[in-house]
Design a protein around this motif. Structure first.
Motif, PDB file in Angstrom:
ATOM      1  N   GLY A  28       0.817  -1.205   0.000  1.00  0.00           N
ATOM      2  CA  GLY A  28       0.000   0.000   0.000  1.00  0.00           C
ATOM      3  C   GLY A  28       0.851   1.255   0.000  1.00  0.00           C
ATOM      4  O   GLY A  28       1.718   1.434   0.845  1.00  0.00           O
ATOM      5  N   GLY A  29       0.635   2.127  -0.961  1.00  0.00           N
ATOM      6  CA  GLY A  29       1.416   3.355  -1.062  1.00  0.00           C
ATOM      7  C   GLY A  29       1.222   4.295   0.109  1.00  0.00           C
ATOM      8  O   GLY A  29       2.177   4.908   0.588  1.00  0.00           O
ATOM      9  N   MET A  30      -0.004   4.408   0.576  1.00  0.00           N
ATOM     10  CA  MET A  30      -0.290   5.313   1.695  1.00  0.00           C
ATOM     11  C   MET A  30       0.394   4.835   2.972  1.00  0.00           C
ATOM     12  O   MET A  30       0.931   5.627   3.730  1.00  0.00           O
ATOM     13  CB  MET A  30      -1.796   5.425   1.931  1.00  0.00           C
ATOM     14  CG  MET A  30      -2.589   5.964   0.772  1.00  0.00           C
ATOM     15  SD  MET A  30      -2.270   7.697   0.469  1.00  0.00           S
ATOM     16  CE  MET A  30      -3.072   8.430   1.850  1.00  0.00           C
ATOM     17  N   THR A  31       0.373   3.534   3.200  1.00  0.00           N
ATOM     18  CA  THR A  31       0.994   3.006   4.413  1.00  0.00           C
ATOM     19  C   THR A  31       2.501   2.905   4.258  1.00  0.00           C
ATOM     20  O   THR A  31       3.243   3.181   5.194  1.00  0.00           O
ATOM     21  CB  THR A  31       0.412   1.629   4.770  1.00  0.00           C
ATOM     22  OG1 THR A  31       0.494   0.762   3.646  1.00  0.00           O
ATOM     23  CG2 THR A  31      -1.029   1.744   5.188  1.00  0.00           C
ATOM     24  N   LYS A  32       2.945   2.534   3.076  1.00  0.00           N
ATOM     25  CA  LYS A  32       4.377   2.375   2.832  1.00  0.00           C
ATOM     26  C   LYS A  32       5.117   3.710   2.957  1.00  0.00           C
ATOM     27  O   LYS A  32       6.237   3.770   3.463  1.00  0.00           O
ATOM     28  CB  LYS A  32       4.582   1.802   1.430  1.00  0.00           C
ATOM     29  CG  LYS A  32       5.883   1.099   1.206  1.00  0.00           C
ATOM     30  CD  LYS A  32       5.870   0.518  -0.206  1.00  0.00           C
ATOM     31  CE  LYS A  32       6.774  -0.665  -0.294  1.00  0.00           C
ATOM     32  NZ  LYS A  32       6.788  -1.228  -1.641  1.00  0.00           N
ATOM     33  N   LEU A  33       4.491   4.789   2.490  1.00  0.00           N
ATOM     34  CA  LEU A  33       5.117   6.111   2.519  1.00  0.00           C
ATOM     35  C   LEU A  33       4.752   6.910   3.764  1.00  0.00           C
ATOM     36  O   LEU A  33       4.998   8.109   3.831  1.00  0.00           O
ATOM     37  CB  LEU A  33       4.740   6.888   1.259  1.00  0.00           C
ATOM     38  CG  LEU A  33       5.195   6.233  -0.054  1.00  0.00           C
ATOM     39  CD1 LEU A  33       4.620   6.978  -1.251  1.00  0.00           C
ATOM     40  CD2 LEU A  33       6.706   6.180  -0.122  1.00  0.00           C
ATOM     41  N   ASN A  34       4.120   6.253   4.743  1.00  0.00           N
ATOM     42  CA  ASN A  34       3.775   6.855   6.040  1.00  0.00           C
ATOM     43  C   ASN A  34       2.857   8.073   5.933  1.00  0.00           C
ATOM     44  O   ASN A  34       2.996   9.026   6.691  1.00  0.00           O
ATOM     45  CB  ASN A  34       5.034   7.206   6.833  1.00  0.00           C
ATOM     46  CG  ASN A  34       5.737   5.983   7.346  1.00  0.00           C
ATOM     47  OD1 ASN A  34       5.102   4.998   7.695  1.00  0.00           O
ATOM     48  ND2 ASN A  34       7.060   6.038   7.378  1.00  0.00           N
ATOM     49  N   TYR A  35       1.920   8.047   4.980  1.00  0.00           N
ATOM     50  CA  TYR A  35       0.935   9.126   4.903  1.00  0.00           C
ATOM     51  C   TYR A  35      -0.120   8.995   5.994  1.00  0.00           C
ATOM     52  O   TYR A  35      -0.799   9.949   6.321  1.00  0.00           O
ATOM     53  CB  TYR A  35       0.243   9.145   3.537  1.00  0.00           C
ATOM     54  CG  TYR A  35       1.101   9.731   2.452  1.00  0.00           C
ATOM     55  CD1 TYR A  35       1.445  11.072   2.463  1.00  0.00           C
ATOM     56  CD2 TYR A  35       1.573   8.944   1.421  1.00  0.00           C
ATOM     57  CE1 TYR A  35       2.238  11.607   1.474  1.00  0.00           C
ATOM     58  CE2 TYR A  35       2.360   9.470   0.421  1.00  0.00           C
ATOM     59  CZ  TYR A  35       2.690  10.808   0.448  1.00  0.00           C
ATOM     60  OH  TYR A  35       3.465  11.337  -0.527  1.00  0.00           O
ATOM     61  N   ILE A  36      -0.264   7.790   6.517  1.00  0.00           N
ATOM     62  CA  ILE A  36      -1.240   7.561   7.581  1.00  0.00           C
ATOM     63  C   ILE A  36      -0.510   7.577   8.911  1.00  0.00           C
ATOM     64  O   ILE A  36       0.268   6.682   9.207  1.00  0.00           O
ATOM     65  CB  ILE A  36      -1.947   6.208   7.409  1.00  0.00           C
ATOM     66  CG1 ILE A  36      -2.619   6.128   6.047  1.00  0.00           C
ATOM     67  CG2 ILE A  36      -2.963   5.986   8.515  1.00  0.00           C
ATOM     68  CD1 ILE A  36      -3.125   4.762   5.713  1.00  0.00           C
ATOM     69  N   PRO A  37      -0.746   8.603   9.730  1.00  0.00           N
ATOM     70  CA  PRO A  37      -0.125   8.619  11.065  1.00  0.00           C
ATOM     71  C   PRO A  37      -0.729   7.513  11.931  1.00  0.00           C
ATOM     72  O   PRO A  37      -1.875   7.128  11.766  1.00  0.00           O
ATOM     73  CB  PRO A  37      -0.498   9.993  11.613  1.00  0.00           C
ATOM     74  CG  PRO A  37      -0.960  10.787  10.450  1.00  0.00           C
ATOM     75  CD  PRO A  37      -1.486   9.806   9.449  1.00  0.00           C
ATOM     76  N   ALA A  38       0.060   6.994  12.834  1.00  0.00           N
ATOM     77  CA  ALA A  38      -0.377   5.958  13.787  1.00  0.00           C
ATOM     78  C   ALA A  38      -0.968   4.753  13.082  1.00  0.00           C
ATOM     79  O   ALA A  38      -1.946   4.167  13.538  1.00  0.00           O
ATOM     80  CB  ALA A  38      -1.368   6.547  14.785  1.00  0.00           C
ATOM     81  N   GLN A  39      -0.368   4.355  11.954  1.00  0.00           N
ATOM     82  CA  GLN A  39      -0.933   3.260  11.168  1.00  0.00           C
ATOM     83  C   GLN A  39      -0.769   1.895  11.813  1.00  0.00           C
ATOM     84  O   GLN A  39      -1.452   0.953  11.432  1.00  0.00           O
ATOM     85  CB  GLN A  39      -0.338   3.252   9.770  1.00  0.00           C
ATOM     86  CG  GLN A  39       1.142   3.002   9.726  1.00  0.00           C
ATOM     87  CD  GLN A  39       1.677   3.144   8.314  1.00  0.00           C
ATOM     88  OE1 GLN A  39       0.933   3.039   7.360  1.00  0.00           O
ATOM     89  NE2 GLN A  39       2.949   3.393   8.191  1.00  0.00           N
ATOM     90  N   SER A  40       0.083   1.786  12.783  1.00  0.00           N
ATOM     91  CA  SER A  40       0.205   0.487  13.452  1.00  0.00           C
ATOM     92  C   SER A  40      -0.617   0.439  14.745  1.00  0.00           C
ATOM     93  O   SER A  40      -0.718  -0.607  15.360  1.00  0.00           O
ATOM     94  CB  SER A  40       1.672   0.192  13.771  1.00  0.00           C
ATOM     95  OG  SER A  40       2.189   1.164  14.643  1.00  0.00           O
ATOM     96  N   THR A  41      -1.207   1.564  15.127  1.00  0.00           N
ATOM     97  CA  THR A  41      -2.003   1.584  16.355  1.00  0.00           C
ATOM     98  C   THR A  41      -3.447   1.992  16.052  1.00  0.00           C
ATOM     99  O   THR A  41      -4.261   1.149  15.720  1.00  0.00           O
ATOM    100  CB  THR A  41      -1.370   2.536  17.392  1.00  0.00           C
ATOM    101  OG1 THR A  41      -1.217   3.835  16.812  1.00  0.00           O
ATOM    102  CG2 THR A  41      -0.013   2.032  17.847  1.00  0.00           C
ATOM    103  N   ASP A  42      -3.754   3.278  16.138  1.00  0.00           N
ATOM    104  CA  ASP A  42      -5.129   3.749  15.993  1.00  0.00           C
ATOM    105  C   ASP A  42      -5.690   3.545  14.590  1.00  0.00           C
ATOM    106  O   ASP A  42      -6.876   3.286  14.427  1.00  0.00           O
ATOM    107  CB  ASP A  42      -5.231   5.233  16.343  1.00  0.00           C
ATOM    108  CG  ASP A  42      -4.856   5.513  17.776  1.00  0.00           C
ATOM    109  OD1 ASP A  42      -4.761   4.553  18.562  1.00  0.00           O
ATOM    110  OD2 ASP A  42      -4.650   6.691  18.114  1.00  0.00           O
ATOM    111  N   PHE A  43      -4.874   3.673  13.572  1.00  0.00           N
ATOM    112  CA  PHE A  43      -5.350   3.597  12.189  1.00  0.00           C
ATOM    113  C   PHE A  43      -4.912   2.313  11.494  1.00  0.00           C
ATOM    114  O   PHE A  43      -4.686   2.293  10.288  1.00  0.00           O
ATOM    115  CB  PHE A  43      -4.883   4.834  11.407  1.00  0.00           C
ATOM    116  CG  PHE A  43      -5.636   6.067  11.768  1.00  0.00           C
ATOM    117  CD1 PHE A  43      -6.841   6.364  11.175  1.00  0.00           C
ATOM    118  CD2 PHE A  43      -5.151   6.933  12.738  1.00  0.00           C
ATOM    119  CE1 PHE A  43      -7.555   7.500  11.520  1.00  0.00           C
ATOM    120  CE2 PHE A  43      -5.843   8.069  13.090  1.00  0.00           C
ATOM    121  CZ  PHE A  43      -7.054   8.355  12.485  1.00  0.00           C
TER     122      PHE A  43
END
Length: 181
Positions: free
Chosen positions: A63-78
């Motif tokens: 996933g481009g959004m997750t791979k490039l860290n566009y989603i903050p807190a992707q391993s916790t809240d999101f």
């Protein structure tokens, strides 16, 4: 009486809540009036990630959004945003289905309990899990305000994983004691 309630709610919103809490509520209630590069950034990126997953997703760790860290807190809240992007609608439905199966099994365990304590405990465990699941998934899609509730057993974090594991472990022990009697 209606003006009193509205005035009390307005007073609480303006004087009791902190500014960041007010922003979270405003993002939830009026997303079009919120700053997409400020307070609404997390939610906007989350929606884009979930939507970009399509039906089958982009693949694990693709996933481009997750791979490039566009989603903050992707391993916790999101974390659900990452699931939606990488595994798509099908993967999201599978995760939700697994959670619903777990909740259904907890209800079955609750109904088998003889003591009121065990039955109430089982329903409490199911209720806590349901609320966490519903709010976490809902906040990643904009259905609920972003409040930082982890997705049980999936979000990164030792305290939440330990807490959920202990709750379910005690429930299983109560159920085991029922079978050995």
């Amino acid at each position: 009486a209606g003006l009193l309630v509205a005035g009390s709610a307005n007073y609480a919103f303006n004087n009791v809540l902190q500014p960041h809490q007010q922003d979270r509520i405003n993002v939830w209630l009026q997303p079009s009036k919120s700053d997409p590069h400020g307070s609404a950034y997390n939610l906007a990126q989350s929606k884009v990630a979930i939507g970009s997953g399509g039906v089958a997703g982009k693949g694990f760790l693709q996933g481009g959004m997750t791979k490039l860290n566009y989603i903050p807190a992707q391993s916790t809240d999101f974390i659900f945003s990452s699931i939606g992007e990488e595994h798509g609608f099908i993967g999201s439905i599978i995760v939700i289905g697994l959670f619903m199966t777990l909740l259904w099994r907890i209800v079955i365990i609750a109904e088998k309990q003889r003591s009121p304590f065990s039955r109430n405990y089982a329903y409490a465990v199911g209720g806590v899990l349901f609320i966490h699941i519903m709010i976490n998934i809902g906040m990643t899609m904009g259905l609920f305000p972003v409040i930082g509730i982890p997705l049980p057993f999936i979000s990164y974090g030792g305290a939440s994983l330990l807490g959920f594991t202990l709750m379910v472990g005690v429930l299983l022990k109560l159920d085991q004691n029922l079978k050995s009697v």
